[in-house]
Design a protein around this motif. Structure first.
Motif, PDB file in Angstrom:
ATOM      1  N   GLN A   1       0.840  -1.196   0.000  1.00  0.00           N
ATOM      2  CA  GLN A   1       0.000   0.000   0.000  1.00  0.00           C
ATOM      3  C   GLN A   1       0.875   1.245   0.000  1.00  0.00           C
ATOM      4  O   GLN A   1       1.935   1.275   0.635  1.00  0.00           O
ATOM      5  CB  GLN A   1      -0.923  -0.003   1.217  1.00  0.00           C
ATOM      6  N   VAL A   2       0.377   2.266  -0.686  1.00  0.00           N
ATOM      7  CA  VAL A   2       1.152   3.483  -0.894  1.00  0.00           C
ATOM      8  C   VAL A   2       0.376   4.692  -0.384  1.00  0.00           C
ATOM      9  O   VAL A   2      -0.800   4.878  -0.711  1.00  0.00           O
ATOM     10  CB  VAL A   2       1.464   3.662  -2.394  1.00  0.00           C
ATOM     11  N   ALA A   3       1.052   5.490   0.443  1.00  0.00           N
ATOM     12  CA  ALA A   3       0.566   6.827   0.797  1.00  0.00           C
ATOM     13  C   ALA A   3       1.799   7.638   1.136  1.00  0.00           C
ATOM     14  O   ALA A   3       2.862   7.083   1.447  1.00  0.00           O
ATOM     15  CB  ALA A   3      -0.391   6.796   1.985  1.00  0.00           C
ATOM     16  N   ASP A   4       1.673   8.941   1.062  1.00  0.00           N
ATOM     17  CA  ASP A   4       2.824   9.796   1.324  1.00  0.00           C
ATOM     18  C   ASP A   4       2.717  10.418   2.712  1.00  0.00           C
ATOM     19  O   ASP A   4       1.627  10.501   3.285  1.00  0.00           O
ATOM     20  CB  ASP A   4       2.923  10.891   0.250  1.00  0.00           C
ATOM     21  N   TRP A   5       3.857  10.821   3.258  1.00  0.00           N
ATOM     22  CA  TRP A   5       3.928  11.413   4.604  1.00  0.00           C
ATOM     23  C   TRP A   5       4.006  12.930   4.480  1.00  0.00           C
ATOM     24  O   TRP A   5       4.935  13.449   3.855  1.00  0.00           O
ATOM     25  CB  TRP A   5       5.167  10.902   5.332  1.00  0.00           C
ATOM     26  N   ILE A   6       3.023  13.604   5.069  1.00  0.00           N
ATOM     27  CA  ILE A   6       3.029  15.064   5.069  1.00  0.00           C
ATOM     28  C   ILE A   6       2.826  15.571   6.499  1.00  0.00           C
ATOM     29  O   ILE A   6       2.269  14.869   7.346  1.00  0.00           O
ATOM     30  CB  ILE A   6       1.945  15.648   4.136  1.00  0.00           C
ATOM     31  N   THR A   7       3.295  16.781   6.736  1.00  0.00           N
ATOM     32  CA  THR A   7       3.122  17.417   8.043  1.00  0.00           C
ATOM     33  C   THR A   7       2.575  18.813   7.822  1.00  0.00           C
ATOM     34  O   THR A   7       2.700  19.350   6.725  1.00  0.00           O
ATOM     35  CB  THR A   7       4.462  17.514   8.811  1.00  0.00           C
ATOM     36  N   PRO A   8       1.979  19.466   8.817  1.00  0.00           N
ATOM     37  CA  PRO A   8       1.802  18.958  10.190  1.00  0.00           C
ATOM     38  C   PRO A   8       0.736  17.881  10.264  1.00  0.00           C
ATOM     39  O   PRO A   8      -0.206  17.874   9.465  1.00  0.00           O
ATOM     40  CB  PRO A   8       1.372  20.205  10.966  1.00  0.00           C
ATOM     41  N   LEU A   9       0.913  16.996  11.243  1.00  0.00           N
ATOM     42  CA  LEU A   9      -0.079  15.956  11.482  1.00  0.00           C
ATOM     43  C   LEU A   9      -1.309  16.580  12.142  1.00  0.00           C
ATOM     44  O   LEU A   9      -1.189  17.458  12.986  1.00  0.00           O
ATOM     45  CB  LEU A   9       0.506  14.880  12.403  1.00  0.00           C
ATOM     46  N   PRO A  10      -2.486  16.103  11.753  1.00  0.00           N
ATOM     47  CA  PRO A  10      -3.707  16.629  12.395  1.00  0.00           C
ATOM     48  C   PRO A  10      -3.919  15.988  13.768  1.00  0.00           C
ATOM     49  O   PRO A  10      -3.302  14.966  14.078  1.00  0.00           O
ATOM     50  CB  PRO A  10      -4.806  16.192  11.424  1.00  0.00           C
ATOM     51  N   ALA A  11      -4.774  16.577  14.573  1.00  0.00           N
ATOM     52  CA  ALA A  11      -5.126  15.983  15.865  1.00  0.00           C
ATOM     53  C   ALA A  11      -5.620  14.558  15.647  1.00  0.00           C
ATOM     54  O   ALA A  11      -6.375  14.283  14.713  1.00  0.00           O
ATOM     55  CB  ALA A  11      -6.214  16.810  16.547  1.00  0.00           C
ATOM     56  N   GLY A  12      -5.146  13.646  16.496  1.00  0.00           N
ATOM     57  CA  GLY A  12      -5.536  12.240  16.351  1.00  0.00           C
ATOM     58  C   GLY A  12      -4.697  11.483  15.342  1.00  0.00           C
ATOM     59  O   GLY A  12      -4.741  10.262  15.299  1.00  0.00           O
ATOM     60  N   VAL A  13      -3.982  12.192  14.504  1.00  0.00           N
ATOM     61  CA  VAL A  13      -2.986  11.709  13.531  1.00  0.00           C
ATOM     62  C   VAL A  13      -3.472  10.659  12.530  1.00  0.00           C
ATOM     63  O   VAL A  13      -2.667  10.096  11.792  1.00  0.00           O
ATOM     64  CB  VAL A  13      -1.667  11.207  14.209  1.00  0.00           C
ATOM     65  N   LEU A  14      -4.773  10.435  12.445  1.00  0.00           N
ATOM     66  CA  LEU A  14      -5.236   9.370  11.551  1.00  0.00           C
ATOM     67  C   LEU A  14      -5.433   9.833  10.110  1.00  0.00           C
ATOM     68  O   LEU A  14      -5.178   9.088   9.163  1.00  0.00           O
ATOM     69  CB  LEU A  14      -6.547   8.779  12.080  1.00  0.00           C
ATOM     70  N   VAL A  15      -5.877  11.050   9.941  1.00  0.00           N
ATOM     71  CA  VAL A  15      -6.349  11.446   8.612  1.00  0.00           C
ATOM     72  C   VAL A  15      -5.487  12.548   7.997  1.00  0.00           C
ATOM     73  O   VAL A  15      -5.986  13.505   7.409  1.00  0.00           O
ATOM     74  CB  VAL A  15      -7.835  11.860   8.661  1.00  0.00           C
ATOM     75  N   GLY A  16      -4.158  12.367   8.087  1.00  0.00           N
ATOM     76  CA  GLY A  16      -3.247  13.382   7.564  1.00  0.00           C
ATOM     77  C   GLY A  16      -2.295  12.849   6.514  1.00  0.00           C
ATOM     78  O   GLY A  16      -1.208  13.392   6.337  1.00  0.00           O
ATOM     79  N   ARG A  17      -2.696  11.820   5.787  1.00  0.00           N
ATOM     80  CA  ARG A  17      -1.782  11.235   4.802  1.00  0.00           C
ATOM     81  C   ARG A  17      -1.818  12.039   3.509  1.00  0.00           C
ATOM     82  O   ARG A  17      -2.780  12.750   3.232  1.00  0.00           O
ATOM     83  CB  ARG A  17      -2.175   9.784   4.518  1.00  0.00           C
ATOM     84  N   GLY A  18      -0.782  11.864   2.709  1.00  0.00           N
ATOM     85  CA  GLY A  18      -0.690  12.593   1.456  1.00  0.00           C
ATOM     86  C   GLY A  18      -0.881  11.689   0.251  1.00  0.00           C
ATOM     87  O   GLY A  18      -0.481  10.518   0.264  1.00  0.00           O
ATOM     88  N   LEU A  19      -1.483  12.229  -0.821  1.00  0.00           N
ATOM     89  CA  LEU A  19      -1.523  11.511  -2.097  1.00  0.00           C
ATOM     90  C   LEU A  19      -0.087  11.305  -2.586  1.00  0.00           C
ATOM     91  O   LEU A  19       0.815  12.066  -2.226  1.00  0.00           O
ATOM     92  CB  LEU A  19      -2.332  12.318  -3.122  1.00  0.00           C
ATOM     93  N   PRO A  20       0.138  10.282  -3.394  1.00  0.00           N
ATOM     94  CA  PRO A  20       1.505   9.967  -3.826  1.00  0.00           C
ATOM     95  C   PRO A  20       2.200  11.169  -4.478  1.00  0.00           C
ATOM     96  O   PRO A  20       1.653  11.768  -5.410  1.00  0.00           O
ATOM     97  CB  PRO A  20       1.307   8.838  -4.849  1.00  0.00           C
ATOM     98  N   GLY A  21       3.354  11.497  -3.957  1.00  0.00           N
ATOM     99  CA  GLY A  21       4.140  12.587  -4.521  1.00  0.00           C
ATOM    100  C   GLY A  21       4.001  13.898  -3.778  1.00  0.00           C
ATOM    101  O   GLY A  21       4.751  14.836  -4.029  1.00  0.00           O
TER     102      GLY A  21
END
Lengths: 267, 267
Positions: free
Chosen positions: A195-215
């Motif tokens: 599975q692929v997702a990208d890491w972006i910041t800042p993380l939102p509260a609860g940290v569950l729904v802060g992933r980035g689209l590829p790239g």
């Protein structure tokens, strides 16, 4: 394009018939489904819709949560649902610590025991259980399995046809041991899901729904794809992104952008 | 009580003279200081205040951030400040990825090179640099050093008098390899600093200020204390908690609660 799979979570809220039509229109042949959405639509109805459209279910997300009292029945149901959907893989998120517990070693050991209980049912159903290590920021409340090494160690006692691991770039990118563990996973025939997702910041509260689209983030996505390929994995590449801002956009637009990111950063 | 140290961040906003008076009143003999607060008060003034009160500065937080252009000058200044405060240890947080970079391996390698540049200055000043691995949720934007193993590998080429590691329970509790790495850190004489905070959820947005006072979360704090002791560490035990809700409370009340948690869960 033939390995790309749209995980339903990326376009959360897209009704299943629309998702199927959108995938057909975009040339997407694989989808990763989620139990809640499938149950709402009806498992048989979903299976028929997908099959009649000529699409493939690449995985069913998810079960696990072994600290809950009803984990055994619930996981058996999930295996049956995966089988009904002809999904080869059921993704398992282990769950966190039991309420009030500080014993993460015990919680991890329990995951291994629970897998053993599920193996016969999984083998009978022809569904492979994919242990998904989640990022360590989820270790207390969502998943005590934090690294690919832990997932592979937990899988080791069981047949490869029954238990594998899910390699998710979002959860594993920070780990300098992940490349060796991906190679090991290949040698031990344990890569059940990629599975692929990208890491972006800042993380939102609860940290569950802060992933980035590829790239859109900082993960070496192509390095991961090349690593699983080099380990002998030839299966689907699911893009699975949880992101409130992405979910607020038109789903088809999101799918197109996901495909663009996939072409540029993953393939 | 003689090993307890109050890290200034736990009672953020407490003016330094009040903090010193509060520590004396509570029988606390060690304090961990922060550069921003010390600079605001004046380094010499802070050093005199602490010394005249008979307190010990157990560490100075923090420098590092090696992806910034001025890292070399800034870290030399920080070493000088630590020396002026008679702090034996300067805590280093490595910084995240350079803007736009996806190359975490390169960023980690750069930390090793940067340490080498600082070693002569640290030795001359009699200040030990403590590389602090931060939780992997900070890997992209705050600290590419995510595990104690990485910190020890980075320290390995340099003299133990110049470079060690900071063992912080908040950042390391999820890692099943941490016990072996603490033992290794003892063998290699690298435990420069031991900091305690508890892990609580849900994490707040940005994930920086959601730590728990000792005993409020799920970390096996005593197991950590026993592990560093077993590794031969006899130094201070700093409680360092970043938490907005804690900061909103009267500092003396927080100190008392911290001491209670320390007695029950750490000692």
């Amino acid at each position: 394009m033939k390995r790309f799979s749209l995980n339903q979570a990326t376009t959360k809220g897209w009704p299943l018939p629309d998702l199927v039509a959108g995938c057909l229109d975009a040339g997407v042949t694989g989808v990763g489904l989620w139990r809640e959405e499938v149950q709402e639509f009806g498992v048989r109805n979903a299976a028929a819709l997908i099959r009649d459209a000529g699409l493939t279910v690449t995985s069913l997300c998810r079960s696990g949560f072994f600290q809950q009292d009803d984990w055994l029945d619930e996981n058996r149901r999930a295996i049956d649902e995966a089988a009904a959907l002809a999904a080869p893989v059921l993704v398992l998120v282990s769950g966190g610590l039991p309420p009030g517990s500080r014993d993460i070693d015990a919680a991890r050991a329990h995951v291994g025991d629970a897998l053993g209980e599920l193996v016969p049912h999984a083998l009978a159903a022809g569904v492979k259980l994919a242990i998904e290590p989640l990022h360590p920021m989820f270790a207390s409340d969502r998943c005590v399995v934090s690294t690919l090494k832990q997932a592979l160690d937990l899988a080791a006692p069981y047949p490869g046809a029954a238990v594998g691991a899910c390699v998710d770039t979002y959860h594993l990118w920070w780990d300098d041991d992940v490349w060796e563990q991906i190679a090991r996973a290949g040698r031990e025939d344990r890569i059940a899901c990629f599975q692929v997702a990208d890491w972006i910041t800042p993380l939102p509260a609860g940290v569950l729904v802060g992933r980035g689209l590829p790239g859109t983030g900082c993960v070496e996505l192509r390095r991961f794809r090349e690593a699983v390929d080099a380990a002998g994995y030839t299966g689907p590449i699911e893009v699975e992104v949880f992101n409130e801002a992405v979910w607020a956009r038109p789903a088809r637009e999101v799918l197109d952008e996901t495909l663009d990111g996939y072409q540029v950063h993953v393939r």
